[in-house]
Write a protein that holds these residues in place. Structure first.
Motif, PDB file in Angstrom:
ATOM      1  N   THR A 176      -3.270 -23.717 -19.243  1.00  0.00           N
ATOM      2  CA  THR A 176      -3.416 -24.605 -20.385  1.00  0.00           C
ATOM      3  C   THR A 176      -3.072 -23.838 -21.827  1.00  0.00           C
ATOM      4  N   VAL A 207     -13.107 -27.410 -15.261  1.00  0.00           N
ATOM      5  CA  VAL A 207     -11.748 -28.051 -14.896  1.00  0.00           C
ATOM      6  C   VAL A 207     -11.200 -27.282 -13.661  1.00  0.00           C
ATOM      7  N   ALA A 215      -9.415 -34.882 -14.537  1.00  0.00           N
ATOM      8  CA  ALA A 215      -9.169 -33.485 -14.516  1.00  0.00           C
ATOM      9  C   ALA A 215      -8.852 -33.013 -13.390  1.00  0.00           C
ATOM     10  N   SER A 263      -6.487 -33.720 -23.013  1.00  0.00           N
ATOM     11  CA  SER A 263      -7.300 -32.374 -23.434  1.00  0.00           C
ATOM     12  C   SER A 263      -8.863 -32.778 -22.997  1.00  0.00           C
ATOM     13  N   VAL A 279     -15.739 -25.133 -20.261  1.00  0.00           N
ATOM     14  CA  VAL A 279     -15.023 -26.409 -19.909  1.00  0.00           C
ATOM     15  C   VAL A 279     -13.909 -25.888 -18.852  1.00  0.00           C
ATOM     16  N   ALA A 280     -13.130 -24.817 -19.257  1.00  0.00           N
ATOM     17  CA  ALA A 280     -12.044 -24.330 -18.438  1.00  0.00           C
ATOM     18  C   ALA A 280     -12.746 -24.037 -17.109  1.00  0.00           C
ATOM     19  N   VAL A 285      -7.664 -27.705 -22.728  1.00  0.00           N
ATOM     20  CA  VAL A 285      -8.990 -27.670 -22.889  1.00  0.00           C
ATOM     21  C   VAL A 285      -9.452 -27.564 -24.258  1.00  0.00           C
TER      22      VAL A 285
END
Ligand code: NI
Length: 260
Positions: A244, A229, A190, A173, A225-226, A200
């Motif tokens: 995710t 990534v 990642a 994660s 964050v997503a 995430v």
């Protein structure tokens, strides 16, 4: 749709504005969050959040940073607390040799207790591992933790550790750290890790992603964050979000049932 796989909404940081934080989740398309327990004294608050809100889930455990002055749970106690339908994981648990440089034996013993509880309760582990990757992996293997499965939360190790964790069936994660320019090796992980094995998270109130670095974090920011990534993997944000989220539900079928 996105899920924040690790946050601490029960912390005092959210006492004044929890309704706003929940509203911000909705507005940003964050449909669920795992509220991670860090000690048994505060666990009733974590569980209450999960009881009051269909899209919040709880875990139970004692974080490796705590030592004196807290209840040290045995396996039976953890299993009993994990029997609640909204308690979907055991943790957060693991090893932290950053804050405990002397690498105390009690951390390893406590970690083993949590792994045994996860196996007995048939619930995945939420693992905290800091400057302790070799011992974390060794103990997971020795205890047969693959049968419980789980998450290396806030993954901040290099590709070699990622490979070893993936090999024994765990998920990785990623937190706001992937948005930090300096976090090259985490960004590499990642980008390279199999899409089917990544999640995430925010770890809110800590580790706010850019552009909020240094501020109080909140589950709504898991979108940043997503997005980071997805950029690292050169794929559309929607696909990363979908994958995710699906991974979260694969790991936690109880959460899928609660949200569907
Ligand atoms: Ni945490």
């Amino acid at each position: 749709m996105l899920v924040d796989s690790h946050c601490h909404l029960d912390f005092p940081d959210f006492a004044a504005d929890l309704p706003q934080a929940l509203a911000a989740m909705r507005e940003n398309g964050i449909d669920g969050a795992l509220c991670v327990g860090v000690n048994l004294e505060d666990f009733p608050r974590v569980r209450a959040l999960a009881e009051e809100h269909a899209h919040l889930f709880a875990s139970v455990g004692l974080h490796p940073e705590y030592h004196q002055g807290v209840e040290e749970p045995d396996e039976a106690r953890l299993v009993a607390l994990a029997a609640h339908p909204k308690v979907i994981a055991i943790g957060e648990t693991g090893l932290d040799y950053h804050w405990h440089k002397e690498q105390p034996a009690w951390q390893r013993q406590r970690f083993r207790t949590h792994i045994r509880a996860a196996l007995a309760a048939r619930k995945p582990l939420v693992i905290h591992s800091r400057e302790a990757a070799a011992d974390t992996l060794r103990i997971l293997k020795e205890e047969g933790a693959s049968r419980a499965g789980g998450i290396f939360h806030c993954f901040s190790e290099d590709w070699a550790v990622a490979e070893a964790a993936l090999e024994i069936g765990f998920y990785l994660s990623f937190s706001g750290i992937v948005t930090f320019r300096s976090a090259r090796s985490v960004q590499e992980v990642a980008a390279r890790a199999p899409l089917a094995r990544i999640l995430v998270e925010t770890d809110a109130p800590f580790l706010a992603p850019a552009p909020y670095r240094g501020k109080r974090n909140q589950p709504a920011y898991v979108r940043h964050v997503a997005e980071a990534v997805a950029r690292l993997r050169d794929m559309p944000f929607e696909r990363l979000a979908e994958a995710t989220t699906e991974n979260f539900f694969t790991l936690f079928p109880q959460a899928r049932e609660a949200l569907s």
